[in-house]
Enzyme design. Structure first.
Site, PDB file in Angstrom:
ATOM      1  CE  LYS A  36      -3.921  -2.269   2.077  1.00 23.55           C
ATOM      2  NZ  LYS A  36      -4.558  -2.768   3.292  1.00 23.55           N
ATOM      3  CD  GLN A  42      -3.767  -4.334   6.473  1.00 25.78           C
ATOM      4  OE1 GLN A  42      -3.567  -3.374   5.736  1.00 25.78           O
ATOM      5  NE2 GLN A  42      -4.409  -5.418   6.078  1.00 25.78           N
ATOM      6  CG  ASP A  60     -10.383  -0.520   4.506  1.00 23.46           C
ATOM      7  OD1 ASP A  60     -10.202  -0.821   3.309  1.00 23.46           O
ATOM      8  OD2 ASP A  60      -9.705  -0.994   5.426  1.00 23.46           O
TER       9      ASP A  60
END
Ligand code: NDP
Length: 300
Positions: free
Chosen positions: A54, A98, A121
């Site tokens: 990422k 995460q 997200d």
């Protein structure tokens, strides 16, 4: 093999290229640089790889990347303080924590502490609600990637029969919402679904997000259907040597490809689209924060 192979790797590279072009324009015209903050708690090896990828792709797109690596025993309040700080940092347009988090941390509480406008997200309860009611939201990256691949191959999805296998909050449910929003007739199948093969054989669009290696065989597929395999499973590969592993999807590729019209491979299908869509979401969040027009073709 009859099916066309949907090249997610190439499509993701195209998405990243379009994001980078928008980012360059934002910089040159408005002097704005989109920023993504990624928070990693603990040392989970798979998460470390994801976070590294990422970071690299964020930089490559011309954005700012802020990495926060915290020890596995970080107290919840400390993590919440960091999120609060990122919520108010004007250089940060997207925040990603995460998952999975270490067991002593409450994931729901942590995710819902992220400012919804920065929740790239798309897991914050406000974004879930907005998506469910057909309003503008941040859309979870993996389902967004699947939607882009489907629109690219099929054009309008209106009126198509879609079956999503899996009802998780991160893939199955948001995927179903997006397909519904594009006017598909949507069925969600799960572990309690009766006659699942028969249910799936009705689908013009079949999405497999099950987490069971190669469970979906050609028997599940309607001739000519478009099959999107979200699964990422590591299985032993003795043919490569002792202790070696290989990646397979939730679909048995060979038998599905005999029947389908098109199918995503694993690896090289949905996987690369997930990070590409994370970058697209960060760009979208930045444009919204500055009340600028959103990039076309990069949102749901
Ligand atoms: P979850 O384990 O959260 O959900 C799996 C779903 O599959 C559940 O709804 C479960 O049903 C259903 N299921 C399990 N067994 C069966 C069965 N025998 N028949 C029918 N349905 C079944 O998984 P995720 O949604 O998080 O992930 C799904 C897959 O996608 C995994 O392989 C994961 O690795 C992959 N993934 C890939 C990403 C990418 O970037 N490409 C990103 C995220 C995930 P029930 O609810 O009834 O238990």
């Amino acid at each position: 093999m009859a099916a066309e192979i949907i090249d997610g790797k190439a499509f993701a590279a195209d998405v990243r290229g379009r994001v980078a072009q928008h980012v360059a324009e934002l910089k040159s015209v408005h002097d704005i640089v989109p920023g993504l903050a990624v928070v990693l708690v603990g040392e989970d090896p798979a998460s470390q790889v994801y976070v590294r990828n990422k970071h690299a792709q964020t930089i490559e797109a011309g954005m700012e990347s802020f990495e926060h690596r915290l020890p596995a025993d970080t107290p919840q309040n400390e993590l919440l303080d960091l999120i609060e700080q990122l919520n108010t940092d004007s250089r940060v347009h997207g925040i990603l924590v995460q998952l999975p988090l270490p067991p002593h941390l409450n994931s729901e509480l942590v995710i819902n502490a992220i400012a919804p406008a920065k929740d790239v997200d798309g897991f914050h309860i406000s974004n879930v609600g907005l998506l469910g009611t057909g309003q503008k939201s941040m859309v979870p990256c993996t389902p967004l990637g699947c939607l882009m691949l489907l629109r690219d191959r099929l054009g309008s999805l209106s009126g198509k029969d879609a079956v999503v296998i899996g009802r998780s909050n991160i893939v199955g449910k948001p995927m179903a919402q997006l397909l519904l929003r594009d006017s598909c007739t949507v069925t969600i199948a799960h572990s309690r679904t009766k006659d699942i093969e028969e249910v799936c054989r009705r689908a013009d669009i079949l999405i497999a997000a099950v987490g069971r290696p190669e469970m979906v065989t050609g028997e599940f597929v309607k001739p000519g259907a478009t099959v999107i395999d979200v699964g990422i499973n590591r299985i032993p590969a003795p043919e490569k040597g002792e202790g070696k592993m290989r990646l397979v999807g939730d679909c048995h590729f060979e038998s599905c490809a005999e029947v389908a019209g098109a199918i995503t491979p694993v690896p090289g299908g949905v996987g690369p689209m997930t990070i590409a869509c994370l970058l697209a979401n960060t760009l979208t969040a930045c444009c919204r924060a500055h009340r600028l027009p959103e990039p076309e073709g990069l949102t749901a």
